[in-house]
Design a protein around this motif. Sequence first.
Motif, PDB file in Angstrom:
ATOM      1  N   GLN A   1       0.815  -1.214   0.000  1.00 44.55           N
ATOM      2  CA  GLN A   1       0.000   0.000   0.000  1.00 44.55           C
ATOM      3  C   GLN A   1       0.854   1.273   0.000  1.00 44.55           C
ATOM      4  OE1 GLN A   1      -2.499  -0.820   3.480  1.00 44.55           O
ATOM      5  NE2 GLN A   1      -4.264  -0.930   2.117  1.00 44.55           N
ATOM      6  N   GLN A   2       0.271   2.319  -0.605  1.00 43.52           N
ATOM      7  CA  GLN A   2       0.869   3.654  -0.698  1.00 43.52           C
ATOM      8  C   GLN A   2       1.990   3.746  -1.728  1.00 43.52           C
ATOM      9  OE1 GLN A   2      -0.661   6.134   0.447  1.00 43.52           O
ATOM     10  NE2 GLN A   2      -2.070   5.016   1.772  1.00 43.52           N
ATOM     11  N   SER A   3       1.998   2.831  -2.688  1.00 39.84           N
ATOM     12  CA  SER A   3       2.890   3.012  -3.835  1.00 39.84           C
ATOM     13  C   SER A   3       2.271   4.048  -4.768  1.00 39.84           C
ATOM     14  CB  SER A   3       3.073   1.682  -4.577  1.00 39.84           C
ATOM     15  OG  SER A   3       1.828   1.264  -5.138  1.00 39.84           O
ATOM     16  N   TYR A   4       3.098   4.628  -5.628  1.00 35.92           N
ATOM     17  CA  TYR A   4       2.551   5.536  -6.640  1.00 35.92           C
ATOM     18  C   TYR A   4       1.645   4.776  -7.599  1.00 35.92           C
ATOM     19  CZ  TYR A   4       5.853   9.069  -4.999  1.00 35.92           C
ATOM     20  OH  TYR A   4       6.541   9.964  -4.228  1.00 35.92           O
ATOM     21  N   SER A   5       1.923   3.493  -7.787  1.00 38.59           N
ATOM     22  CA  SER A   5       1.059   2.662  -8.625  1.00 38.59           C
ATOM     23  C   SER A   5      -0.332   2.548  -8.022  1.00 38.59           C
ATOM     24  CB  SER A   5       1.676   1.267  -8.791  1.00 38.59           C
ATOM     25  OG  SER A   5       2.910   1.333  -9.468  1.00 38.59           O
ATOM     26  N   GLU A   6      -0.403   2.467  -6.690  1.00 44.56           N
ATOM     27  CA  GLU A   6      -1.722   2.423  -6.055  1.00 44.56           C
ATOM     28  C   GLU A   6      -2.468   3.733  -6.304  1.00 44.56           C
ATOM     29  OE1 GLU A   6      -4.003   1.969  -1.740  1.00 44.56           O
ATOM     30  OE2 GLU A   6      -1.818   2.189  -1.793  1.00 44.56           O
TER      31      GLU A   6
ATOM     32  N   THR B   1      -3.884   3.634  -9.666  1.00 45.34           N
ATOM     33  CA  THR B   1      -4.994   2.673  -9.696  1.00 45.34           C
ATOM     34  C   THR B   1      -6.256   3.278  -9.110  1.00 45.34           C
ATOM     35  OG1 THR B   1      -3.448   0.812  -9.549  1.00 45.34           O
ATOM     36  CG2 THR B   1      -5.735   0.397  -8.889  1.00 45.34           C
ATOM     37  N   ARG B   2      -6.120   3.972  -8.011  1.00 46.47           N
ATOM     38  CA  ARG B   2      -7.306   4.570  -7.379  1.00 46.47           C
ATOM     39  C   ARG B   2      -7.868   5.710  -8.230  1.00 46.47           C
ATOM     40  NH1 ARG B   2      -8.562   2.436  -2.670  1.00 46.47           N
ATOM     41  NH2 ARG B   2      -6.981   1.234  -1.541  1.00 46.47           N
ATOM     42  N   VAL B   3      -7.007   6.429  -8.921  1.00 43.95           N
ATOM     43  CA  VAL B   3      -7.497   7.451  -9.845  1.00 43.95           C
ATOM     44  C   VAL B   3      -8.320   6.802 -10.947  1.00 43.95           C
ATOM     45  CG1 VAL B   3      -6.795   9.111 -11.627  1.00 43.95           C
ATOM     46  CG2 VAL B   3      -5.678   9.134  -9.386  1.00 43.95           C
ATOM     47  N   TRP B   4      -7.809   5.724 -11.520  1.00 43.75           N
ATOM     48  CA  TRP B   4      -8.523   5.038 -12.597  1.00 43.75           C
ATOM     49  C   TRP B   4      -9.862   4.481 -12.114  1.00 43.75           C
ATOM     50  CZ3 TRP B   4      -8.628   4.708 -17.651  1.00 43.75           C
ATOM     51  CH2 TRP B   4      -9.344   3.675 -18.250  1.00 43.75           C
ATOM     52  N   LEU B   5      -9.856   3.822 -10.966  1.00 45.06           N
ATOM     53  CA  LEU B   5     -11.102   3.258 -10.447  1.00 45.06           C
ATOM     54  C   LEU B   5     -12.107   4.360 -10.143  1.00 45.06           C
ATOM     55  CD1 LEU B   5      -9.681   0.455  -8.107  1.00 45.06           C
ATOM     56  CD2 LEU B   5     -10.742   0.184 -10.365  1.00 45.06           C
ATOM     57  N   GLY B   6     -11.624   5.488  -9.634  1.00 50.23           N
ATOM     58  CA  GLY B   6     -12.524   6.607  -9.380  1.00 50.23           C
ATOM     59  C   GLY B   6     -13.150   7.134 -10.662  1.00 50.23           C
TER      60      GLY B   6
ATOM     61  N   GLY C   1     -12.123   0.891  -4.405  1.00 49.51           N
ATOM     62  CA  GLY C   1     -10.825   0.233  -4.439  1.00 49.51           C
ATOM     63  C   GLY C   1     -10.730  -0.988  -3.553  1.00 49.51           C
ATOM     64  N   GLU C   2     -11.854  -1.653  -3.308  1.00 49.71           N
ATOM     65  CA  GLU C   2     -11.842  -2.790  -2.389  1.00 49.71           C
ATOM     66  C   GLU C   2     -11.114  -4.006  -2.957  1.00 49.71           C
ATOM     67  OE1 GLU C   2     -15.769  -3.681  -1.112  1.00 49.71           O
ATOM     68  OE2 GLU C   2     -16.042  -1.798  -0.018  1.00 49.71           O
ATOM     69  N   ASN C   3     -11.081  -4.131  -4.279  1.00 47.80           N
ATOM     70  CA  ASN C   3     -10.503  -5.328  -4.891  1.00 47.80           C
ATOM     71  C   ASN C   3      -9.174  -5.055  -5.570  1.00 47.80           C
ATOM     72  OD1 ASN C   3     -12.670  -7.041  -4.143  1.00 47.80           O
ATOM     73  ND2 ASN C   3     -13.885  -6.240  -5.828  1.00 47.80           N
ATOM     74  N   ILE C   4      -8.334  -4.226  -4.927  1.00 47.84           N
ATOM     75  CA  ILE C   4      -6.982  -3.995  -5.434  1.00 47.84           C
ATOM     76  C   ILE C   4      -6.063  -5.081  -4.889  1.00 47.84           C
ATOM     77  CG2 ILE C   4      -5.008  -2.440  -5.482  1.00 47.84           C
ATOM     78  CD1 ILE C   4      -6.913  -0.109  -5.209  1.00 47.84           C
ATOM     79  N   HIS C   5      -5.349  -5.740  -5.777  1.00 51.85           N
ATOM     80  CA  HIS C   5      -4.390  -6.771  -5.390  1.00 51.85           C
ATOM     81  C   HIS C   5      -2.983  -6.228  -5.639  1.00 51.85           C
ATOM     82  CE1 HIS C   5      -7.544  -9.927  -5.178  1.00 51.85           C
ATOM     83  NE2 HIS C   5      -8.117  -9.155  -6.085  1.00 51.85           N
ATOM     84  N   PHE C   6      -2.126  -6.353  -4.639  1.00 53.34           N
ATOM     85  CA  PHE C   6      -0.776  -5.801  -4.726  1.00 53.34           C
ATOM     86  C   PHE C   6       0.231  -6.897  -5.052  1.00 53.34           C
ATOM     87  CE2 PHE C   6      -2.984  -2.816  -1.864  1.00 53.34           C
ATOM     88  CZ  PHE C   6      -2.779  -1.648  -2.577  1.00 53.34           C
ATOM     89  N   PHE C   7       1.162  -6.564  -5.957  1.00 51.12           N
ATOM     90  CA  PHE C   7       2.176  -7.522  -6.385  1.00 51.12           C
ATOM     91  C   PHE C   7       3.567  -6.947  -6.159  1.00 51.12           C
ATOM     92  CE2 PHE C   7      -1.660  -8.548  -8.668  1.00 51.12           C
ATOM     93  CZ  PHE C   7      -1.723  -9.942  -8.581  1.00 51.12           C
ATOM     94  N   ALA C   8       4.544  -7.870  -6.046  1.00 46.26           N
ATOM     95  CA  ALA C   8       5.898  -7.456  -5.683  1.00 46.26           C
ATOM     96  C   ALA C   8       6.626  -6.752  -6.816  1.00 46.26           C
ATOM     97  CB  ALA C   8       6.707  -8.672  -5.217  1.00 46.26           C
TER      98      ALA C   8
END
Length: 282
Positions: A9-14, A17-22, A28-35
Amino acid sequence: MNTGTLGPQQSYSEKATRVWLGLCDMDGENIHFFADIPDVFTALDGGNIDVGIVPVENSIEGSVGVTLDLLLEKDVSIIGGVVVPISHCLISKGKVEDIQVILSHPHALAQCRQFLRENFPNAELRTTGSTSHAARLATEFNEMAAIASESAASTYGLDVLLSGIQDWDKNETRFVVMVAGKNKKCLQVPQKVPNNTKTSLIIYLDSDRPGALYEILKEFATRDINLTRIESRPSKRSLGDYLFYIDLEGTINDANINDAINQIGKKTKNLKMLGSYGEYLA
């Protein structure tokens, strides 16, 4: 809709992602984070997520090579783009004088190269999968600091030692929103008018001769089509053999652009259409 991006959480990618979902009127309940970036592509390819959002280009450091390579290798389509302003902070549990190790994503370290050279010439620099991953690791020791966002500092209980440390004030990263090729017509996209529209494609000439690239570019120039980016990447077939990544203004729905791409297809060994899409500013 299950969406995958770089975490934690709190990456610039997140943020992208939240901008796009908005924009799509989704939460943003179904955001999956990857390494890392390849993990996002693998999850998308395997059907574990519906949408993948990854960085593709930064205004200071340039393109993200692994993203470009995987856009070619994987059966994905770009359905949108988000441009996020980037403001890096140096965050840590300790004080400035304590710092011996600085962690961050390779692109973030590169965006702060001059700052690090001038202020921490003896610090050990370590790369991580994302800026937020660096922030999480920096919680372990006072001697560690991360280059990450102010929100990452708040989330992981770190102090902002210095802010705005990127080498250039105008620092932006462009993210692409992708779906697996077979799903490109099945997902919701924003109804809001985008800041601009783009078409992205990859071409492989397979012909090292004078004027080969000129013949391709002429198809755009004679139709007054503006190219916003053209970049070569190794084809990995042999030394000196390249692919070309091209972004242009407008969409395939424009007859002029459609005609240009059809003509280019006749002059190249391979042409991969990545998509026509709207791009939004965060």
